[in-house]
Design a protein around this motif. Sequence first.
Motif, PDB file in Angstrom:
ATOM      1  N   TYR A  77      67.014  41.101  23.727  1.00 16.93           N
ATOM      2  CA  TYR A  77      66.725  40.013  24.223  1.00 16.93           C
ATOM      3  C   TYR A  77      65.417  39.620  24.075  1.00 16.93           C
ATOM      4  N   GLY A  78      64.486  40.553  23.773  1.00 17.01           N
ATOM      5  CA  GLY A  78      63.172  40.241  23.182  1.00 17.01           C
ATOM      6  C   GLY A  78      62.984  39.828  22.047  1.00 17.01           C
ATOM      7  N   ALA A  79      63.765  40.382  21.074  1.00 13.69           N
ATOM      8  CA  ALA A  79      63.845  40.065  19.603  1.00 13.69           C
ATOM      9  C   ALA A  79      64.296  38.639  19.575  1.00 13.69           C
ATOM     10  N   ARG A  80      65.404  38.056  20.205  1.00 12.87           N
ATOM     11  CA  ARG A  80      65.995  36.789  20.167  1.00 12.87           C
ATOM     12  C   ARG A  80      64.889  35.828  20.653  1.00 12.87           C
ATOM     13  N   ARG A  81      64.083  36.231  21.732  1.00 17.14           N
ATOM     14  CA  ARG A  81      63.246  35.208  22.313  1.00 17.14           C
ATOM     15  C   ARG A  81      61.990  34.993  21.121  1.00 17.14           C
ATOM     16  N   ILE A  82      61.659  36.179  20.751  1.00 17.51           N
ATOM     17  CA  ILE A  82      60.387  36.246  19.722  1.00 17.51           C
ATOM     18  C   ILE A  82      60.807  35.139  18.366  1.00 17.51           C
ATOM     19  N   PHE A  83      61.818  35.565  18.045  1.00 19.03           N
ATOM     20  CA  PHE A  83      62.533  34.931  16.691  1.00 19.03           C
ATOM     21  C   PHE A  83      62.699  33.387  17.027  1.00 19.03           C
ATOM     22  N   ALA A  84      63.164  33.124  17.846  1.00 17.77           N
ATOM     23  CA  ALA A  84      63.292  31.499  18.349  1.00 17.77           C
ATOM     24  C   ALA A  84      62.121  30.810  18.260  1.00 17.77           C
ATOM     25  N   PHE A  85      60.943  31.563  19.079  1.00 18.70           N
ATOM     26  CA  PHE A  85      59.822  31.027  19.087  1.00 18.70           C
ATOM     27  C   PHE A  85      58.937  30.922  17.796  1.00 18.70           C
ATOM     28  N   ALA A  86      59.133  31.701  16.794  1.00 15.03           N
ATOM     29  CA  ALA A  86      58.742  31.595  15.469  1.00 15.03           C
ATOM     30  C   ALA A  86      59.170  30.383  14.964  1.00 15.03           C
ATOM     31  N   LEU A  87      60.655  30.116  14.938  1.00 18.08           N
ATOM     32  CA  LEU A  87      61.235  29.091  14.272  1.00 18.08           C
ATOM     33  C   LEU A  87      60.676  27.673  14.854  1.00 18.08           C
ATOM     34  N   MET A  88      60.346  27.665  16.225  1.00 19.74           N
ATOM     35  CA  MET A  88      59.915  26.499  16.964  1.00 19.74           C
ATOM     36  C   MET A  88      58.624  26.083  16.115  1.00 19.74           C
ATOM     37  N   ILE A  89      57.665  26.896  16.147  1.00 18.55           N
ATOM     38  CA  ILE A  89      56.434  26.682  15.929  1.00 18.55           C
ATOM     39  C   ILE A  89      56.165  26.379  14.510  1.00 18.55           C
ATOM     40  N   ARG A  90      57.254  26.585  13.603  1.00 18.14           N
ATOM     41  CA  ARG A  90      57.099  26.385  12.182  1.00 18.14           C
ATOM     42  C   ARG A  90      57.989  25.560  11.787  1.00 18.14           C
ATOM     43  N   ILE A 136      70.399  29.509  17.145  1.00 21.49           N
ATOM     44  CA  ILE A 136      69.680  29.199  15.929  1.00 21.49           C
ATOM     45  C   ILE A 136      70.627  27.918  15.093  1.00 21.49           C
ATOM     46  N   VAL A 137      70.079  27.148  14.243  1.00 21.46           N
ATOM     47  CA  VAL A 137      71.150  26.530  13.438  1.00 21.46           C
ATOM     48  C   VAL A 137      70.520  26.276  12.079  1.00 21.46           C
ATOM     49  N   LEU A 138      71.451  25.996  11.077  1.00 20.91           N
ATOM     50  CA  LEU A 138      71.122  25.919   9.873  1.00 20.91           C
ATOM     51  C   LEU A 138      71.267  24.470   9.779  1.00 20.91           C
ATOM     52  N   ARG A 139      69.951  23.795   9.196  1.00 25.93           N
ATOM     53  CA  ARG A 139      69.907  22.370   9.046  1.00 25.93           C
ATOM     54  C   ARG A 139      69.114  22.205   7.966  1.00 25.93           C
ATOM     55  N   ASP A 140      69.192  21.286   6.833  1.00 25.20           N
ATOM     56  CA  ASP A 140      68.464  20.808   5.722  1.00 25.20           C
ATOM     57  C   ASP A 140      67.909  22.040   5.160  1.00 25.20           C
ATOM     58  N   GLY A 141      68.647  23.165   5.058  1.00 24.81           N
ATOM     59  CA  GLY A 141      68.166  24.385   4.437  1.00 24.81           C
ATOM     60  C   GLY A 141      67.326  25.073   4.976  1.00 24.81           C
ATOM     61  N   ARG A 142      67.065  24.865   6.445  1.00 25.75           N
ATOM     62  CA  ARG A 142      66.051  25.614   7.354  1.00 25.75           C
ATOM     63  C   ARG A 142      66.728  26.132   8.405  1.00 25.75           C
ATOM     64  N   LEU A 143      66.427  27.579   8.703  1.00 27.39           N
ATOM     65  CA  LEU A 143      67.045  28.008  10.125  1.00 27.39           C
ATOM     66  C   LEU A 143      66.001  27.324  11.152  1.00 27.39           C
ATOM     67  N   ARG A 144      66.547  26.782  12.205  1.00 28.35           N
ATOM     68  CA  ARG A 144      65.788  26.152  13.087  1.00 28.35           C
ATOM     69  C   ARG A 144      66.342  26.703  14.416  1.00 28.35           C
ATOM     70  N   ALA A 145      65.181  26.703  15.616  1.00 31.34           N
ATOM     71  CA  ALA A 145      65.701  27.079  17.123  1.00 31.34           C
ATOM     72  C   ALA A 145      66.393  25.853  17.440  1.00 31.34           C
TER      73      ALA A 145
END
Length: 326
Positions: free
Chosen positions: A232-245, A291-300
């Motif tokens: 649960y924690g890993a999914r939350r941290i990873f999603a946040f990393a994608l959001m801010i980048r 998460i989704v793959l769009r325009d060659g990038r993984l995104r939240a």
Amino acid sequence: MSLRPPELPSWATWWQRPFPDANTLLLQGRQPALVDSGFVGHARETTEWARARAGRIALVVNTHWHSDHVGGNALLQAQGAAVAAGAPEAEAISRRDPGCCSAEYLDQPVAPYSVDVSLDDGQILRLGDTEWEVVRTPGHTPGHLALWQPEERLLVVGDALSDYDVGWVDLALDGPDAAATALASLQRMADLDPRVILPSHGPVPADTRAAFAAALRRGRRLVDDPDGAVWYGARRIFAFALMIRDGIPSEEVEPYLHARAWLTDAARLLRLTPEALAADLVKSMLSAGGIVLRDGRLRAAAGHTPVAAESLRVPYPRAWPASEPR
């Protein structure tokens, strides 16, 4: 017929914000106060919003030190505000502990700030024109706190719970009892029987007792399933990393994850290699739609506000300048 969220008094202004910012509470009066200050990438937006409604901010109170709660601290402090935080986190900030805010550990930028007021359990704070009690609620972080206004029965709960979630716990950093600690904190808050719950993410719950009942069930699952709590924690941290980048190029995602201390710790607790966990994390979150793959990038997939890349260029706490008494 659906319930409507309870009303706030006229001296309290609630700003529900999408990720990566935490919700913000403005308490107006002779000593205007702000509870949590959002993400560093939106610090100017936070300060402008607060100044437009209160003129100035005398005090910022942080429910805890994660990046989405303290990102506006530095700018508000430069404009004259003091910062208050729970004692364990206040002490670490004052001595410039390299682990401050879990910023480097989570790879979440935080601009350097200092803490002027260290808060203990039961302490009374005057925020705006009203008095609030500090309630220690460790679990999501060791220094996490809630704020209780007994006359109006308002409870600021930080990341302890929301209408749809409970805060993730870090069993690697905070020990195997962190989930049980978080559950005890949830029960302590539920026992206050608040009229209004003000969470750091999502809307104000319309039914406070139902929100606590659901949170206690979710919290119990984290206690009963430690592996599930780590995932649960890993999914939350990873999603946040994608959001801010603005996402991460798909070919760079797994190397990025391999370099993260939080992922290495999670892999150890799950009895996996970091490489196996990184691959499983990406695959499972794609499959679940997190998460989704769009325009060659993984995104939240969850809704969030864009962040300017240059706003992330702040030093890790190990490189922060020494904290000066104010």
